[in-house]
Design an enzyme around this catalytic site. Structure first.
Site, PDB file in Angstrom:
ATOM      1  N   PRO A  64       0.786  -1.316  -0.029  1.00 34.28           N
ATOM      2  CG  PRO A  64      -0.545  -1.471   1.811  1.00 34.28           C
ATOM      3  CD  PRO A  64       0.533  -2.227   1.164  1.00 34.28           C
ATOM      4  CD  GLU A  65       4.735   2.344  -3.107  1.00 31.24           C
ATOM      5  OE1 GLU A  65       4.844   3.485  -3.854  1.00 31.24           O
ATOM      6  OE2 GLU A  65       5.293   1.501  -3.356  1.00 31.24           O
ATOM      7  NE  ARG A  85      12.637   0.383   1.654  1.00 29.51           N
ATOM      8  CZ  ARG A  85      12.937   0.145   2.791  1.00 29.51           C
ATOM      9  NH1 ARG A  85      13.613  -0.999   2.984  1.00 29.51           N
ATOM     10  NH2 ARG A  85      12.255   0.633   3.868  1.00 29.51           N
ATOM     11  CE  LYS A 133       4.351   5.278   1.114  1.00 26.09           C
ATOM     12  NZ  LYS A 133       5.666   4.717   1.249  1.00 26.09           N
TER      13      LYS A 133
END
Length: 271
Positions: A2-3, A260, A59
């Site tokens: 979820p962004e 990342r 977020k």
DNA sequence: AAGAGACCCTGGATGC
DNA sequence: TGCATCCAGGGTCTCT
């Protein structure tokens, strides 16, 4: 994951089911999901309260309660909020259930237990640490340009830093940089005015397109009705192992930036 | 101040 | 087939 587009979708699709409704109880299948206050205090302060509003900052989701408490929810990487019937079997990996009047339950599903709930009196303790909202009118190319001088960190790292801009995570950072044809390791301060303009437009387009498609369901994320989003079908590079650049056919490359996975086209995005 | 890395967490993919 | 290892990345914390 979820962004911003996923959390915005959750907010939009949850609203009609919960606004104006009273919370009749809380079931905690994993108490650790409530970070503060204690599980017992959380239960007693939330139960009986009406949900009067829901907002998103970056977020983070905030449910405003009648008591003026704010119920903060963060889905982190693998959380989903699923609307269901009180009589229904909770989805697998449900960690908490918010029971609402009228047989409706909200299932907080989270396989990896990164997600959290918190009760706060004042959201400013959270929002003060967040950068500008990329889809708000206040966020202009000039604002973006003003953030970049003296920033030597890779532009990719800046994009998913919530203090730099709120709401962008790993996937949409990769997509925006690909669309803007900017190498993820370029120092922030090195971007030309033209590149900043391209990046600004790419951020807008990538996020707005993803919201139209109700978010991306790469892993675990589901909409409140339990269905997946479809934004990932448009992804050009994100999670692009084995993919080829739609523009030039070059194999998409993976590097690691700030722990990342980072995907880009080595030909279209030169350093 | 800014940048870099560790940490939490666990299902699923991969490797032997 | 079964076991061990690795990988994913939100935010937050610590160290330089």
């Amino acid at each position: 994951m979820p962004e911003l587009p996923e959390v915005e979708t959750v907010k939009n699709e949850l609203s009609p089911h919960i606004i104006g409704r009273c919370i009749t109880g809380i079931t905690l299948l994993w108490e650790g999901i409530v970070r503060e206050p204690s599980a017992a205090e959380f239960r007693s302060r939330v139960t009986g309260q009406k949900i009067t509003g829901i907002t998103r900052h970056g977020k983070y989701l905030f449910f405003r309660l009648g008591s003026d408490d704010l119920l903060l929810i963060h889905l982190k990487m693998t959380g989903s909020l699923i609307i269901g019937q009180h009589s229904a079997e909770p989805p697998e990996y449900t960690q908490a259930i918010i029971h609402l009047e009228g047989e409706t339950d909200i299932f907080f599903r989270d396989p990896r237990k990164f997600g959290l709930m918190r009760l706060v009196k004042d959201k400013s303790s959270i929002t003060v640490k967040l950068g500008p909202e990329p889809l708000e009118a206040e966020f202009t190319p000039g604002v973006l340009a003003g953030l970049l001088p003296k920033r030597k960190a890779p532009i990719k790292a800046l994009l998913f830093d919530q203090e730099f801009i709120a709401g962008i995570g790993n996937m949409y950072a990769d997509e925006a940089l690909y669309m803007a044809k900017i190498h993820p390791l370029r120092p922030g301060e090195s971007l030309s005015p033209e590149e900043i303009g391209r990046l600004y437009n790419a951020i807008q387009r990538v996020l707005r397109t993803a919201i139209i498609h109700k978010g991306a369901s790469v892993v675990n994320y589901l909409r409140p009705d339990g269905s997946p989003g479809t934004a990932h079908f448009d992804f050009k590079v994100a999670h692009g192992t084995g993919k080829y650049c739609a523009n030039c056919g070059t194999a998409i490359k993976r590097i690691v930036v700030r722990n990342r996975g980072t995907y880009f086209c080595p030909k279209c995005q030169v350093i």
